[in-house]
Design an enzyme around this catalytic site. Structure first.
Site, PDB file in Angstrom:
ATOM      1  N   ASN A  45       0.850  -1.194   0.000  1.00  8.72           N
ATOM      2  CA  ASN A  45       0.000   0.000   0.000  1.00  8.72           C
ATOM      3  C   ASN A  45       0.883   1.241   0.000  1.00  8.72           C
ATOM      4  O   ASN A  45       1.988   1.251   0.556  1.00  8.72           O
ATOM      5  CB  ASN A  45      -1.010   0.001   1.153  1.00  8.72           C
ATOM      6  CG  ASN A  45      -0.409  -0.153   2.533  1.00  8.72           C
ATOM      7  OD1 ASN A  45       0.650  -0.757   2.708  1.00  8.72           O
ATOM      8  ND2 ASN A  45      -1.076   0.391   3.532  1.00  8.72           N
ATOM      9  N   ILE A  46       0.390   2.263  -0.671  1.00  8.71           N
ATOM     10  CA  ILE A  46       1.128   3.518  -0.819  1.00  8.71           C
ATOM     11  C   ILE A  46       0.173   4.648  -0.465  1.00  8.71           C
ATOM     12  O   ILE A  46      -0.746   4.955  -1.242  1.00  8.71           O
ATOM     13  CB  ILE A  46       1.642   3.676  -2.275  1.00  8.71           C
ATOM     14  CG1 ILE A  46       2.492   2.455  -2.679  1.00  8.71           C
ATOM     15  CG2 ILE A  46       2.450   4.965  -2.409  1.00  8.71           C
ATOM     16  CD1 ILE A  46       2.825   2.394  -4.170  1.00  8.71           C
ATOM     17  N   GLU A  47       0.357   5.219   0.731  1.00  9.20           N
ATOM     18  CA  GLU A  47      -0.580   6.249   1.201  1.00  9.20           C
ATOM     19  C   GLU A  47      -0.155   7.631   0.720  1.00  9.20           C
ATOM     20  O   GLU A  47       0.908   7.797   0.104  1.00  9.20           O
ATOM     21  CB  GLU A  47      -0.678   6.184   2.734  1.00  9.20           C
ATOM     22  CG  GLU A  47      -1.254   4.857   3.179  1.00  9.20           C
ATOM     23  CD  GLU A  47      -1.568   4.772   4.656  1.00  9.20           C
ATOM     24  OE1 GLU A  47      -1.080   5.619   5.442  1.00  9.20           O
ATOM     25  OE2 GLU A  47      -2.319   3.842   5.023  1.00  9.20           O
ATOM     26  N   CYS A  56      -4.050   0.721  -2.550  1.00 11.60           N
ATOM     27  CA  CYS A  56      -3.919  -0.507  -1.766  1.00 11.60           C
ATOM     28  C   CYS A  56      -2.867  -1.428  -2.376  1.00 11.60           C
ATOM     29  O   CYS A  56      -2.558  -1.345  -3.570  1.00 11.60           O
ATOM     30  CB  CYS A  56      -5.242  -1.271  -1.739  1.00 11.60           C
ATOM     31  SG  CYS A  56      -6.544  -0.469  -0.800  1.00 11.60           S
ATOM     32  N   GLU A  58      -3.076  -4.550  -3.126  1.00  8.83           N
ATOM     33  CA  GLU A  58      -3.623  -5.404  -4.182  1.00  8.83           C
ATOM     34  C   GLU A  58      -3.606  -4.680  -5.525  1.00  8.83           C
ATOM     35  O   GLU A  58      -3.220  -5.229  -6.545  1.00  8.83           O
ATOM     36  CB  GLU A  58      -5.072  -5.810  -3.856  1.00  8.83           C
ATOM     37  CG  GLU A  58      -5.233  -6.639  -2.594  1.00  8.83           C
ATOM     38  CD  GLU A  58      -5.475  -5.796  -1.357  1.00  8.83           C
ATOM     39  OE1 GLU A  58      -4.838  -4.729  -1.217  1.00  8.83           O
ATOM     40  OE2 GLU A  58      -6.284  -6.205  -0.513  1.00  8.83           O
ATOM     41  N   CYS A  93     -10.440  -4.429   0.038  1.00 14.61           N
ATOM     42  CA  CYS A  93     -11.509  -3.421   0.046  1.00 14.61           C
ATOM     43  C   CYS A  93     -12.351  -3.557  -1.221  1.00 14.61           C
ATOM     44  O   CYS A  93     -11.974  -4.256  -2.177  1.00 14.61           O
ATOM     45  CB  CYS A  93     -10.911  -2.012   0.152  1.00 14.61           C
ATOM     46  SG  CYS A  93     -10.273  -1.365  -1.405  1.00 14.61           S
ATOM     47  N   CYS A  96     -10.635  -2.667  -4.598  1.00 20.81           N
ATOM     48  CA  CYS A  96      -9.719  -3.723  -5.079  1.00 20.81           C
ATOM     49  C   CYS A  96     -10.502  -4.913  -5.629  1.00 20.81           C
ATOM     50  O   CYS A  96     -10.105  -5.512  -6.633  1.00 20.81           O
ATOM     51  CB  CYS A  96      -8.770  -4.156  -3.968  1.00 20.81           C
ATOM     52  SG  CYS A  96      -7.547  -2.885  -3.575  1.00 20.81           S
TER      53      CYS A  96
HETATM   54  N1  THU Z   1      -5.276  -1.456   2.532  1.00 21.11           N
HETATM   55  C1  THU Z   1      -4.712  -2.269   1.596  1.00 21.11           C
HETATM   56  O1  THU Z   1      -3.622  -1.970   1.056  1.00 21.11           O
HETATM   57  N2  THU Z   1      -5.352  -3.417   1.278  1.00 21.11           N
HETATM   58  C2  THU Z   1      -6.462  -3.882   1.898  1.00 21.11           C
HETATM   59  O2  THU Z   1      -6.937  -4.951   1.571  1.00 21.11           O
HETATM   60  C3  THU Z   1      -7.094  -3.099   2.965  1.00 21.11           C
HETATM   61  C4  THU Z   1      -6.565  -1.728   3.154  1.00 21.11           C
HETATM   62  C5  THU Z   1      -4.538  -0.248   2.952  1.00 21.11           C
HETATM   63  C6  THU Z   1      -5.081   1.071   2.518  1.00 21.11           C
HETATM   64  C7  THU Z   1      -4.509   1.994   3.571  1.00 21.11           C
HETATM   65  O3  THU Z   1      -3.203   2.357   3.201  1.00 21.11           O
HETATM   66  C8  THU Z   1      -4.423   1.133   4.811  1.00 21.11           C
HETATM   67  O4  THU Z   1      -4.494  -0.204   4.368  1.00 21.11           O
HETATM   68  C9  THU Z   1      -5.521   1.389   5.833  1.00 21.11           C
HETATM   69  O5  THU Z   1      -6.758   1.345   5.246  1.00 21.11           O
END
Ligand code: THU
Length: 139
Positions: A45-47, A56, A58, A93, A96
């Site tokens: 994941n890259i915020e 996300c 995925e 989510c 995804c």
């Molecule tokens: N996130 C994912 O990368 N994959 C998931 O299946 C659930 C959520 C990430 C998004 C965000 O960076 C962090 O988790 C919290 O929601």
């Protein structure tokens, strides 16, 4: 799917936790996507400070693979948790799941939710996205 293949996907997804960029949620996620021709594309994941551009793990894996010309996929493994400590299981989510619907057969594509090498559950995309909307609906 063979157990060695599942173990490899769990390993590759877990290795991605080191690269997860999650300074806002502290929730780190890693993914490993298996193509039909046996290659693995990983993602984390890259915020983002503006929040909504966050990607996300995925989708990172899918977009890496598609941008290399891959269009057929067998399975994805997802791991993650707060500060990179594995939670019981991370379930993809809705966004995804919709991306999976675009490129995967919901009847056969497998989603492996892992909490560790000995602890995982496998779902078909169809079960995670009942009555999903996909490319088939536009033909
Ligand atoms: N996130 C994912 O990368 N994959 C998931 O299946 C659930 C959520 C990430 C998004 C965000 O960076 C962090 O988790 C919290 O929601």
């Amino acid at each position: 799917m063979q157990d060695t293949q599942i173990q490899k996907l769990i390993e590759e997804a877990s290795a991605q936790l080191a690269y997860a960029y999650a300074p806002y949620s502290n929730f780190k996620v890693g993914a490993a996507l298996l193509t039909d021709d046996g290659e693995i594309y990983t993602g984390c994941n890259i915020e983002n400070a503006a929040y909504t551009p966050t990607n996300c793990a995925e989708r990172t894996a899918f977009f890496k693979a598609v941008s290399k010309g891959k269009r057929s996929f067998r399975a994805i493994c997802v791991v993650g948790g707060l500060r990179g400590t594995l939670s019981a299981s991370i379930s993809p989510c809705g966004v995804c799941r919709q991306v999976m619907m675009e490129f995967c057969d919901p009847e056969t594509f497998q989603v492996i939710l892992a909490a560790g090498k000995e602890s995982y559950q496998i779902y078909r995309l169809k079960d995670l996205m009942p009555l999903g909307f996909g490319p088939e609906n536009l033909t």
